[in-house]
Write a protein that holds these residues in place. Structure first.
Motif, short mmCIF file in Angstrom:
data_model
loop_
_atom_site.label_atom_id
_atom_site.label_comp_id
_atom_site.label_asym_id
_atom_site.label_seq_id
_atom_site.Cartn_x
_atom_site.Cartn_y
_atom_site.Cartn_z
N ASN A 1 8.12 1.07 -8.12
CA ASN A 1 7.00 0.43 -8.81
C ASN A 1 5.66 1.02 -8.37
N MET A 2 5.51 1.23 -7.07
CA MET A 2 4.26 1.78 -6.55
C MET A 2 4.08 3.24 -6.98
N ARG A 3 5.15 3.99 -7.04
CA ARG A 3 5.07 5.36 -7.55
C ARG A 3 4.59 5.37 -9.00
N LYS A 4 5.10 4.43 -9.77
CA LYS A 4 4.69 4.35 -11.18
C LYS A 4 3.20 4.06 -11.29
N LEU A 5 2.70 3.11 -10.52
CA LEU A 5 1.27 2.81 -10.51
C LEU A 5 0.47 4.02 -10.04
N LYS B 1 0.86 -1.18 0.00
CA LYS B 1 0.00 0.00 0.00
C LYS B 1 0.90 1.23 0.00
N TYR B 2 0.68 2.09 -0.99
CA TYR B 2 1.43 3.33 -1.13
C TYR B 2 0.47 4.49 -0.89
N ILE B 3 0.86 5.45 -0.07
CA ILE B 3 0.03 6.62 0.22
C ILE B 3 0.87 7.87 -0.01
N TYR B 4 0.25 8.84 -0.69
CA TYR B 4 0.90 10.14 -0.86
C TYR B 4 0.03 11.21 -0.21
N TRP B 5 0.59 11.90 0.75
CA TRP B 5 -0.05 13.02 1.45
C TRP B 5 0.54 14.29 0.85
N TYR B 6 -0.25 15.08 0.16
CA TYR B 6 0.28 16.22 -0.58
C TYR B 6 0.37 17.50 0.23
N PHE C 1 -1.19 -4.35 9.85
CA PHE C 1 -1.73 -3.22 10.60
C PHE C 1 -1.05 -1.90 10.25
N GLU C 2 -0.16 -1.94 9.25
CA GLU C 2 0.52 -0.74 8.73
C GLU C 2 1.22 0.03 9.85
N LEU C 3 2.05 -0.66 10.59
CA LEU C 3 2.76 -0.05 11.71
C LEU C 3 4.13 0.49 11.32
N THR C 4 4.71 -0.05 10.23
CA THR C 4 6.07 0.34 9.84
C THR C 4 6.08 0.87 8.42
N ASN C 5 6.33 2.17 8.30
CA ASN C 5 6.45 2.80 6.99
C ASN C 5 7.82 2.43 6.41
N ILE C 6 7.82 1.71 5.30
CA ILE C 6 9.07 1.25 4.70
C ILE C 6 9.49 2.07 3.48
N ALA C 7 8.85 3.23 3.29
CA ALA C 7 9.14 4.06 2.12
C ALA C 7 10.60 4.48 2.04
N ASN C 8 11.25 4.66 3.16
CA ASN C 8 12.65 5.10 3.17
C ASN C 8 13.64 3.97 3.41
N HIS C 9 13.18 2.73 3.42
CA HIS C 9 14.08 1.60 3.61
C HIS C 9 14.71 1.25 2.27
N SER C 10 16.02 1.22 2.20
CA SER C 10 16.71 0.96 0.93
C SER C 10 16.37 -0.41 0.36
N THR C 11 16.02 -1.36 1.19
CA THR C 11 15.69 -2.70 0.70
C THR C 11 14.36 -2.71 -0.07
N HIS C 12 13.59 -1.64 0.05
CA HIS C 12 12.30 -1.56 -0.64
C HIS C 12 12.28 -0.48 -1.71
N SER C 13 13.44 -0.02 -2.15
CA SER C 13 13.50 1.07 -3.13
C SER C 13 12.85 0.70 -4.46
N LEU D 1 4.74 3.71 2.59
CA LEU D 1 4.69 2.42 1.91
C LEU D 1 4.62 1.34 2.98
N TYR D 2 3.66 0.45 2.83
CA TYR D 2 3.47 -0.63 3.80
C TYR D 2 3.44 -1.97 3.08
N ASP D 3 4.05 -2.96 3.69
CA ASP D 3 4.01 -4.34 3.22
C ASP D 3 2.85 -5.00 3.97
#
Length: 166
Positions: free
Chosen positions: A115-119, A71-76, A98-110, A90-92
């Motif tokens: 891909n989610m930004r493209k979608l 799940k990707y969320i953009y707050w503008y 329960f979306e407790l850990t935002n992984i958007a800045n984790h290099s392992t999920h770049s 970004l949540y896995d």
């Protein structure tokens, strides 16, 4: 009882009813028929699903995109007094339902973030081309655009009277 892991949304119900009635749905509808899932609960009818939140206070408005696992969320919105800046989340959902850990800045999920930004960007383009100019929905095709600067977004908000003119 039938259980499925298929990605679906409320927007799919009307398309399913039309399909059951053998009536072709309008091409501009976002929903897809769920009949394939009713016939085989392992089927998938969509690869992604937008979740649009454009009501309530302006800082709470966002666009989220789900692909079944992520799940990707953009707050503008930006407001220095409130400490708000445009933010990505970004949540896995498989490992963190329960979306407790935002992984958007984790290099392992770049790559996943890319891909989610493209979608997400594809969804914004669709929004810009298909949304009716009603109830300020069309403006959100620009406000939720990740590539538009805050100053450009603020002008839209001010023109439409959505934000204070300061």
């Amino acid at each position: 009882m039938r259980i499925t892991q298929s990605l679906t949304g409320g927007v799919d119900i009307s398309a399913t009813i039309l399909d059951l009635a053998n009536v072709e749905k309008p091409k501009t509808w976002d929903g897809v028929s769920l009949l394939p899932i009713l016939q085989d609960n392992k089927k998938q009818v969509r690869t992604s699903l937008p979740h649009i939140q454009v009501w309530g206070p302006e800082p709470t408005r966002n666009l989220a995109l789900l692909d079944g696992r992520y799940k990707y969320i953009y707050w503008y919105y930006q407001d220095e007094a409130l400490g708000l800046t445009p933010t990505e989340e970004l949540y896995d959902l498989q490992n963190d339902p329960f979306e407790l850990t935002n992984i958007a800045n984790h290099s392992t999920h770049s790559q996943t973030l890319k891909n989610m930004r493209k979608l997400y960007d594809q969804q914004i383009q669709q929004w810009q081309h298909q949304t009716l100019n009603y109830n300020e929905y069309a403006e959100y095709g620009h406000l939720l655009n990740r590539d538009l600067s805050w100053s450009e977004k603020l002008k839209i908000l001010q023109i439409k009277g959505i934000a204070d003119k300061s």
